[in-house]
Design a protein around this motif. Structure first.
Motif, mmCIF file in Angstrom:
data_model
loop_
_atom_site.group_PDB
_atom_site.id
_atom_site.type_symbol
_atom_site.label_atom_id
_atom_site.label_comp_id
_atom_site.label_asym_id
_atom_site.label_seq_id
_atom_site.Cartn_x
_atom_site.Cartn_y
_atom_site.Cartn_z
ATOM 1 N N ALA A 146 0.946 -1.384 0.069
ATOM 2 C CA ALA A 146 0.210 -0.030 -0.011
ATOM 3 C C ALA A 146 0.912 1.206 0.074
ATOM 4 C CB ALA A 146 -0.993 -0.126 1.180
ATOM 5 N N ARG A 147 1.861 1.340 1.040
ATOM 6 C CA ARG A 147 2.748 2.259 1.038
ATOM 7 C C ARG A 147 3.472 2.509 -0.300
ATOM 8 N NH1 ARG A 147 5.666 0.977 5.248
ATOM 9 N NH2 ARG A 147 7.465 0.374 4.171
ATOM 10 N N LEU A 148 3.844 1.396 -1.214
ATOM 11 C CA LEU A 148 4.712 1.497 -2.630
ATOM 12 C C LEU A 148 3.853 2.051 -3.497
ATOM 13 C CD1 LEU A 148 6.475 -1.809 -2.590
ATOM 14 C CD2 LEU A 148 7.515 0.332 -2.338
ATOM 15 N N LEU A 149 2.289 1.781 -3.469
ATOM 16 C CA LEU A 149 1.458 2.341 -4.246
ATOM 17 C C LEU A 149 1.183 3.740 -3.984
ATOM 18 C CD1 LEU A 149 -0.845 1.803 -6.641
ATOM 19 C CD2 LEU A 149 -2.361 1.359 -4.749
ATOM 20 N N GLU A 150 1.056 4.168 -2.735
ATOM 21 C CA GLU A 150 0.815 5.526 -2.535
ATOM 22 C C GLU A 150 2.128 6.351 -3.083
ATOM 23 O OE1 GLU A 150 -1.592 6.993 -1.187
ATOM 24 O OE2 GLU A 150 -0.573 8.919 -1.468
ATOM 25 N N ARG A 151 3.215 5.904 -2.878
ATOM 26 C CA ARG A 151 4.385 6.335 -3.333
ATOM 27 C C ARG A 151 4.462 6.620 -4.705
ATOM 28 N NH1 ARG A 151 9.446 3.745 -1.123
ATOM 29 N NH2 ARG A 151 8.352 4.014 0.889
ATOM 30 N N LYS A 152 3.982 5.539 -5.308
ATOM 31 C CA LYS A 152 3.909 5.438 -6.931
ATOM 32 C C LYS A 152 2.826 6.500 -7.462
ATOM 33 C CE LYS A 152 3.973 1.960 -10.697
ATOM 34 N NZ LYS A 152 2.930 2.534 -11.423
ATOM 35 N N LEU A 153 1.844 6.508 -6.789
ATOM 36 C CA LEU A 153 0.562 7.356 -7.274
ATOM 37 C C LEU A 153 0.930 8.853 -7.141
ATOM 38 C CD1 LEU A 153 -2.380 5.482 -5.690
ATOM 39 C CD2 LEU A 153 -1.563 5.706 -8.299
#
Ligand code: 2U9
Length: 344
Positions: free
Chosen positions: A81-88
């Motif tokens: 979730a954190r990786l996705l957030e950072r990606k977004l």
């Protein structure tokens, strides 16, 4: 054994807590839950236990394994979730930001002027004929009533390649070729755009290579009034419906009578200004009725066929329309100059 399992769970919990990427997490899974992992060891040691201890330890071992498995799953979800957030976040597009202007090319101003003239004459039933720039002396001069020793030849200082081959000095040779190809049968209605070459020193109004558009209409009973009519339509199309034209007597070896066409000044409406040099009129092109010698030399019987012809310089038209002072701008590919006429 029980303590060892509980200790394992605590240790696993710590590791999972401190794991901050999926790789570490995978390592923890392998270390704790893998085939060579401590849980497996415990389960392998079940045989040494008493039959009372076995179910307890077995159950606990499963609980600890599942607990560690759940911990790892939750942590993996959290990390992803954190990786996705950072990606977004990193890919967030501020749609309010102005777009990056894509550098697009555009038609060269001369190409636009030539196409504008072509479109008009195609609409009047003419077809576009383009000929060779390296031309034979016969088509460039003789066929146009400029025999070998004709003085007018000097007016058109030429780049000769051989005795009889030169860089064409006008697009008229292509009209002579087209007439010849019609084997004396009309109608012939063509315009010939293209590059022409004259041995001239380049300056603000002269270039050794420039463009021309010439036109020719040969058929039975073509009169000077037809020429005037067509030139009037041309003038109003290119310079505005309120333009007037006037024809002044002139001379060209390949037309008789010959005229020059002026339009009423589009800057001052005819009162006189710097564009029309105070005359109220601006010279645009030369024209005339095709000389009988030219018709005859190209296989047409001048007692049956007549015709009109005209010639203009697209550079001159563009310089007048857009107030361009120096003809060399058209050829020096200076993007600062060219970009002014995007979508011209
Ligand atoms: C044939 C018969 C007649 C073509 C013509 C002109 C007048 C003319 C100038 C325009 C700008 C040369 O580059 S320029 O300075 N040309 O004024 N040209 S009549 O007459 C022809 C051509 C071909 C068979």
């Amino acid at each position: 054994m029980k303590e060892k399992l509980l200790e394992l769970r605590e240790k696993a919990l710590e590791n999972v807590k401190s794991a901050d990427d999926l790789k570490k997490l995978q390592d923890i899974r392998v270390n704790f839950l893998g085939k060579k992992g401590p849980i497996t060891e415990v389960l392998k040691g079940m045989g040494k236990l008493t039959k009372e201890e076995r179910p307890v330890i077995g159950q606990l071992a499963n609980d600890v394994r599942n607990a560690i498995g759940t911990l790892i799953e939750e942590k993996r979800a959290e990390i992803e979730a954190r990786l996705l957030e950072r990606k977004l976040e990193s890919e967030k597009i501020d749609v309010t930001l102005p777009g990056r202007k894509v550098q697009t090319g555009s038609h060269h101003l001369l190409a636009s002027v030539i196409r504008e003239v072509e479109d008009l004459f195609i609409g009047l039933g003419f077809s576009v004929a383009e000929g060779p720039e390296v031309e034979e002396d016969y088509y460039n001069f003789e066929a146009l009533n400029l025999p070998k020793d004709h003085p007018a030849r000097d007016m058109q200082d030429s780049f000769y390649i051989t005795e009889d081959i030169l860089m064409r000095t006008h697009t008229s040779p292509m009209q002579a070729r087209t007439l010849e190809a019609h084997k004396g049968k009309g109608p012939v209605k063509i315009i010939c755009p293209g590059k022409v070459y004259r041995r001239d020193n380049d300056d603000a109004t002269h270039s050794h290579q420039f463009m021309q558009i010439e036109g020719l209409c040969v058929d039975k009973n073509i009169r000077l009034s037809d020429l005037k009519g067509v030139l009037t339509v041309f003038a109003k199309h290119m310079f505005g419906a309120e333009r007037e034209i006037r024809l002044r007597p002139s001379f060209f070896p390949f037309t008789e009578p010959s005229v020059e066409m002026d339009i009423s000044c589009f800057r001052c409406g005819g009162h006189g200004c710097s564009v029309c040099k105070g005359t109220g009129w601006i010279e645009i092109l030369g024209a005339g009725m095709v000389h009988p010698n030219v018709l005859r030399m190209s296989g047409f019987d001048p007692s049956v066929y007549t015709g009109f012809a005209f010639g203009m310089g697209p550079e001159r038209i563009a310089m007048l329309k857009y107030g361009i002072e120096d003809i060399r701008h058209f050829y020096t590919d200076d993007i600062r100059f060219l970009k002014q006429f995007d979508r011209a």
